[in-house]
Scaffold this motif. Structure first.
Motif, PDB file in Angstrom:
ATOM      1  N   ARG A  56      34.454  35.890  34.416  1.00  0.00           N
ATOM      2  CA  ARG A  56      35.827  36.037  33.739  1.00  0.00           C
ATOM      3  C   ARG A  56      35.724  35.455  32.464  1.00  0.00           C
ATOM      4  O   ARG A  56      35.898  34.205  32.115  1.00  0.00           O
ATOM      5  CB  ARG A  56      36.841  35.643  34.706  1.00  0.00           C
ATOM      6  CG  ARG A  56      38.100  36.008  34.086  1.00  0.00           C
ATOM      7  CD  ARG A  56      39.321  35.810  34.976  1.00  0.00           C
ATOM      8  NE  ARG A  56      39.610  34.266  35.411  1.00  0.00           N
ATOM      9  CZ  ARG A  56      40.532  33.824  36.268  1.00  0.00           C
ATOM     10  NH1 ARG A  56      41.088  34.661  37.085  1.00  0.00           N
ATOM     11  NH2 ARG A  56      40.509  32.404  36.165  1.00  0.00           N
ATOM     12  N   ILE A  85      31.715  38.562  23.334  1.00  0.00           N
ATOM     13  CA  ILE A  85      30.876  38.708  24.707  1.00  0.00           C
ATOM     14  C   ILE A  85      30.009  37.649  24.963  1.00  0.00           C
ATOM     15  O   ILE A  85      29.186  37.233  24.343  1.00  0.00           O
ATOM     16  CB  ILE A  85      30.157  40.067  24.344  1.00  0.00           C
ATOM     17  CG1 ILE A  85      31.033  41.327  24.203  1.00  0.00           C
ATOM     18  CG2 ILE A  85      28.998  40.543  25.619  1.00  0.00           C
ATOM     19  CD1 ILE A  85      30.335  42.636  23.792  1.00  0.00           C
ATOM     20  N   GLU A 108      29.941  37.720  39.214  1.00  0.00           N
ATOM     21  CA  GLU A 108      30.979  38.331  38.239  1.00  0.00           C
ATOM     22  C   GLU A 108      31.407  37.280  37.344  1.00  0.00           C
ATOM     23  O   GLU A 108      31.247  35.940  37.750  1.00  0.00           O
ATOM     24  CB  GLU A 108      32.274  38.824  39.006  1.00  0.00           C
ATOM     25  CG  GLU A 108      32.937  37.874  40.069  1.00  0.00           C
ATOM     26  CD  GLU A 108      33.672  38.504  40.728  1.00  0.00           C
ATOM     27  OE1 GLU A 108      33.706  39.947  40.804  1.00  0.00           O
ATOM     28  OE2 GLU A 108      34.861  37.895  41.040  1.00  0.00           O
ATOM     29  N   LYS A 121      38.475  35.778  25.051  1.00  0.00           N
ATOM     30  CA  LYS A 121      39.553  36.501  24.389  1.00  0.00           C
ATOM     31  C   LYS A 121      39.802  36.110  23.169  1.00  0.00           C
ATOM     32  O   LYS A 121      40.039  34.766  23.130  1.00  0.00           O
ATOM     33  CB  LYS A 121      40.602  37.116  25.416  1.00  0.00           C
ATOM     34  CG  LYS A 121      40.049  37.698  26.583  1.00  0.00           C
ATOM     35  CD  LYS A 121      39.359  39.201  26.277  1.00  0.00           C
ATOM     36  CE  LYS A 121      40.542  40.157  25.982  1.00  0.00           C
ATOM     37  NZ  LYS A 121      39.782  41.458  25.864  1.00  0.00           N
ATOM     38  N   LEU A 163      41.033  40.065  33.949  1.00  0.00           N
ATOM     39  CA  LEU A 163      40.171  40.615  34.815  1.00  0.00           C
ATOM     40  C   LEU A 163      38.521  40.097  35.004  1.00  0.00           C
ATOM     41  O   LEU A 163      38.263  39.501  33.741  1.00  0.00           O
ATOM     42  CB  LEU A 163      40.151  42.139  34.518  1.00  0.00           C
ATOM     43  CG  LEU A 163      41.527  42.897  34.702  1.00  0.00           C
ATOM     44  CD1 LEU A 163      41.302  44.286  34.226  1.00  0.00           C
ATOM     45  CD2 LEU A 163      41.868  42.589  36.148  1.00  0.00           C
ATOM     46  N   THR A 164      37.893  40.160  36.028  1.00  0.00           N
ATOM     47  CA  THR A 164      36.629  39.708  36.204  1.00  0.00           C
ATOM     48  C   THR A 164      35.639  41.049  35.816  1.00  0.00           C
ATOM     49  O   THR A 164      36.091  42.053  35.839  1.00  0.00           O
ATOM     50  CB  THR A 164      36.021  39.057  37.486  1.00  0.00           C
ATOM     51  OG1 THR A 164      36.224  40.213  38.348  1.00  0.00           O
ATOM     52  CG2 THR A 164      36.780  38.069  37.848  1.00  0.00           C
ATOM     53  N   ARG A 165      34.472  40.670  35.407  1.00  0.00           N
ATOM     54  CA  ARG A 165      33.284  41.685  35.048  1.00  0.00           C
ATOM     55  C   ARG A 165      32.056  41.599  35.966  1.00  0.00           C
ATOM     56  O   ARG A 165      31.662  40.430  36.039  1.00  0.00           O
ATOM     57  CB  ARG A 165      32.954  41.976  33.656  1.00  0.00           C
ATOM     58  CG  ARG A 165      34.172  41.860  32.686  1.00  0.00           C
ATOM     59  CD  ARG A 165      33.799  41.849  31.248  1.00  0.00           C
ATOM     60  NE  ARG A 165      35.042  41.841  30.397  1.00  0.00           N
ATOM     61  CZ  ARG A 165      35.282  41.631  29.155  1.00  0.00           C
ATOM     62  NH1 ARG A 165      33.943  41.276  28.468  1.00  0.00           N
ATOM     63  NH2 ARG A 165      36.157  41.745  28.285  1.00  0.00           N
ATOM     64  N   LYS A 166      31.695  42.399  36.532  1.00  0.00           N
ATOM     65  CA  LYS A 166      30.395  42.445  37.315  1.00  0.00           C
ATOM     66  C   LYS A 166      29.276  42.424  36.233  1.00  0.00           C
ATOM     67  O   LYS A 166      28.907  43.017  35.519  1.00  0.00           O
ATOM     68  CB  LYS A 166      30.145  43.635  38.235  1.00  0.00           C
ATOM     69  CG  LYS A 166      31.120  43.484  39.451  1.00  0.00           C
ATOM     70  CD  LYS A 166      30.482  42.500  40.497  1.00  0.00           C
ATOM     71  CE  LYS A 166      31.291  42.575  41.772  1.00  0.00           C
ATOM     72  NZ  LYS A 166      31.054  41.568  42.764  1.00  0.00           N
ATOM     73  N   VAL A 167      28.120  41.405  36.614  1.00  0.00           N
ATOM     74  CA  VAL A 167      27.025  41.413  35.904  1.00  0.00           C
ATOM     75  C   VAL A 167      26.014  41.309  37.006  1.00  0.00           C
ATOM     76  O   VAL A 167      25.780  40.710  37.840  1.00  0.00           O
ATOM     77  CB  VAL A 167      27.011  40.183  34.976  1.00  0.00           C
ATOM     78  CG1 VAL A 167      28.009  40.247  33.841  1.00  0.00           C
ATOM     79  CG2 VAL A 167      27.330  38.979  35.604  1.00  0.00           C
ATOM     80  N   ASP A 184      22.873  41.389  30.983  1.00  0.00           N
ATOM     81  CA  ASP A 184      23.109  42.433  32.169  1.00  0.00           C
ATOM     82  C   ASP A 184      21.910  43.085  32.421  1.00  0.00           C
ATOM     83  O   ASP A 184      21.321  43.991  31.348  1.00  0.00           O
ATOM     84  CB  ASP A 184      24.440  43.208  31.879  1.00  0.00           C
ATOM     85  CG  ASP A 184      24.732  44.028  32.999  1.00  0.00           C
ATOM     86  OD1 ASP A 184      24.360  43.196  34.234  1.00  0.00           O
ATOM     87  OD2 ASP A 184      25.488  44.711  33.035  1.00  0.00           O
ATOM     88  N   GLU A 196      26.888  38.707  30.120  1.00  0.00           N
ATOM     89  CA  GLU A 196      27.094  39.904  29.841  1.00  0.00           C
ATOM     90  C   GLU A 196      26.193  40.633  28.801  1.00  0.00           C
ATOM     91  O   GLU A 196      25.654  41.675  29.186  1.00  0.00           O
ATOM     92  CB  GLU A 196      28.459  40.282  29.057  1.00  0.00           C
ATOM     93  CG  GLU A 196      29.042  41.680  29.272  1.00  0.00           C
ATOM     94  CD  GLU A 196      30.486  41.678  29.184  1.00  0.00           C
ATOM     95  OE1 GLU A 196      31.002  43.011  29.021  1.00  0.00           O
ATOM     96  OE2 GLU A 196      31.298  40.731  29.071  1.00  0.00           O
TER      97      GLU A 196
END
Length: 476
Positions: free
Chosen positions: A286, A249, A284, A237, A292-296, A256, A253
């Motif tokens: 972060r 990114i 996942e 970020k 927040l985490t993100r699923k991959v 993916d 990600e």
């Protein structure tokens, strides 16, 4: 006649300018500038394809100069050469100046030429992609067909059958293992010395797997400090750390649905290994600075030239991460362990290089083939590619002889029989030994003719005659 790409070298030290120019002049037109103002004048008047800039110069620093270049002349590929680069410099260079590569001092000539060559290829592909983007503002069906054609072409180019090896080579079994595991969605760990073709095998596994239509992304884990590597892989970020000027990114990600290739994974620190293990366990990520985490959904293929089992025993590599990565281990033997592959690899590389360089070369002389077969190739296929590309660049005849071999091969390659040719005669062997002694002395004295002549008890005229006989004067 094809015009050579133009490289601009920006360095305040004349000696550094000349050294870079000598190394690059065979393949590129090299222009030089001693400071940012001179470089801007060159950029105003010449169509420069790539810039090699020293970081520490009087006045404007390298990263600051390349940041201005990015705004005014965005087309050239930008690279920094520095012996003092800090992680802050790297981050600023990548985020602000769009720098393609950091090259650390002292640089290796072959690696430098390879890096510049790869940078120019990237520029060519980016230009082609930009043009394709303009041309592809058409119906979605047509765009889908273009993408499908590109995907089919990639799959053909990276099929296991395209990986060159001789009948009876250990590589046949390696490729069979790769083809078998490609269909199953499990992690693969590819081990082997540098230059053996680990990434080539990884690409073949990806493009022949159910994920073959999805992205394949690559990261060299040994090239970046932890924080920057974490940002590259997981994203970040804006404001997460010094130099994080925008949201990014990460490669996980971006990959993916596809595959990520983690090269030199054995070079990661214990602290980073913990973070990588969590991604593999939980599926996942972060991004740095995110809550927040993100699923991959990513398949991981890792590679290393280290003995990770020994590193696990020494507690420098996490045991649980090793078993996560090595669900299916594949070891690629070095080139010296499969000497039968040398002739076919050399022939394939020669054909590809001659075509790329626009030269009509039919092959090697029997003596040159014997020398190539008698060398241990510590740098494996990558070293062979550099050697043959050098020979093709120097060659003026349809058949390339031993006089085109580099001093390294002149000094260390053993004459060998190959492809049914008779072994070299005693006279040939004596001459080969003499050439080896001369090459070693020239290398030891950095090409100083007087010192070599004194050491070997020869006159300068006699030494030069022997150098001409063995083709050593062209290697200086």
């Amino acid at each position: 006649m094809t015009k050579l790409p133009i490289i601009l070298v920006v360095d305040d030290e004349r000696q550094s300018q000349e050294a870079l120019k000598r190394v690059l002049a065979d393949e590129f037109v090299v222009l030089t500038a001693s400071n940012a103002d001179e470089a801007c004048g060159v950029l105003d008047s010449e169509l420069v394809h790539a810039i090699l800039c020293d970081q520490r110069m009087p006045g404007m620093q390298g990263v600051d100069f390349l940041r201005n270049v990015r705004d005014r002349w965005p087309d050239p590929v930008r690279m920094i050469i520095s012996g003092y680069t800090s992680s802050e410099d790297i981050i600023a260079g990548i985020n602000e100046a769009g720098i393609y590569q950091y090259i650390t001092k002292p640089w290796d000539p072959d690696e430098l030429v390879g890096t510049v060559r790869q940078a120019l290829r990237l520029r060519e592909l980016q230009n082609a992609n930009a043009q394709a983007s303009l041309d592809l503002k058409v119906a979605p069906a047509m765009l889908e067909e273009v993408v499908a054609k590109k995907t089919r072409a990639l799959k053909r180019a990276h099929h296991f059958d395209r990986i060159t090896h001789a009948p009876g080579s250990p590589m046949a079994g390696i490729l069979d293992l790769g083809a078998r595991v490609a269909a199953f969605d499990i992690s693969v760990l590819i081990t082997g010395e540098s230059g053996t073709g680990k990434e080539l095998l990884a690409r073949a596994i990806h493009y022949n797997s159910p994920r073959g239509n999805r992205p394949f992304v690559v990261e060299n884990c040994g090239a970046l400090p932890d924080q920057l590597l974490e940002s590259e892989l997981f994203g970040c970020k804006k404001g997460a750390f010094t130099g994080a000027y925008e949201d990014r990114i990460g490669l996980f990600e971006q990959a993916d649905g596809g595959t990520i290739f983690l090269d030199e994974v054995g070079e990661t620190s214990p602290a980073f290994q913990v973070k990588l293990l969590r991604v593999l366990q939980e599926g996942e990520i972060r991004p740095l600075g995110a809550r927040l985490t993100r699923k991959v959904d990513v398949r991981v293929i890792a590679a290393t030239n280290r003995n990770l089992e020994m590193d696990v025993a020494d507690k420098t590599f996490r045991r649980d991460l090793y078993y996560r990565l090595a669900a299916f281990p594949i070891h690629i033997p070095s080139l010296r362990e499969r000497p039968m592959d040398v002739p076919v690899l050399a022939g394939r590389i020669l054909a590809d290089t001659a075509k790329a360089f626009g030269k009509a070369i039919s092959g090697f002389s029997p003596e040159a083939e014997g020398r190539l077969a008698g060398y241990d190739w510590p740098g494996n296929v990558r070293e062979m590619m550099n050697e043959i590309q050098r020979m093709v660049a120097l060659s003026e005849d349809a058949t390339m002889g031993t006089e085109l071999l580099s001093p390294r091969l002149q000094a260390h390659a053993r004459p060998a029989a190959i492809d049914g040719h008779e072994p070299l005669t005693l006279k040939d062997r004596v001459e080969a030994l003499e050439a080896q002694i001369l090459a070693e002395a020239l290398a030891r004295h950095a090409g100083n003719i007087s010192r070599v002549a004194d050491e070997l008890g020869l006159s300068r005229v006699g030494l030069r005659a022997k150098m001409a006989r063995y083709g050593l004067e062209r290697s200086l």
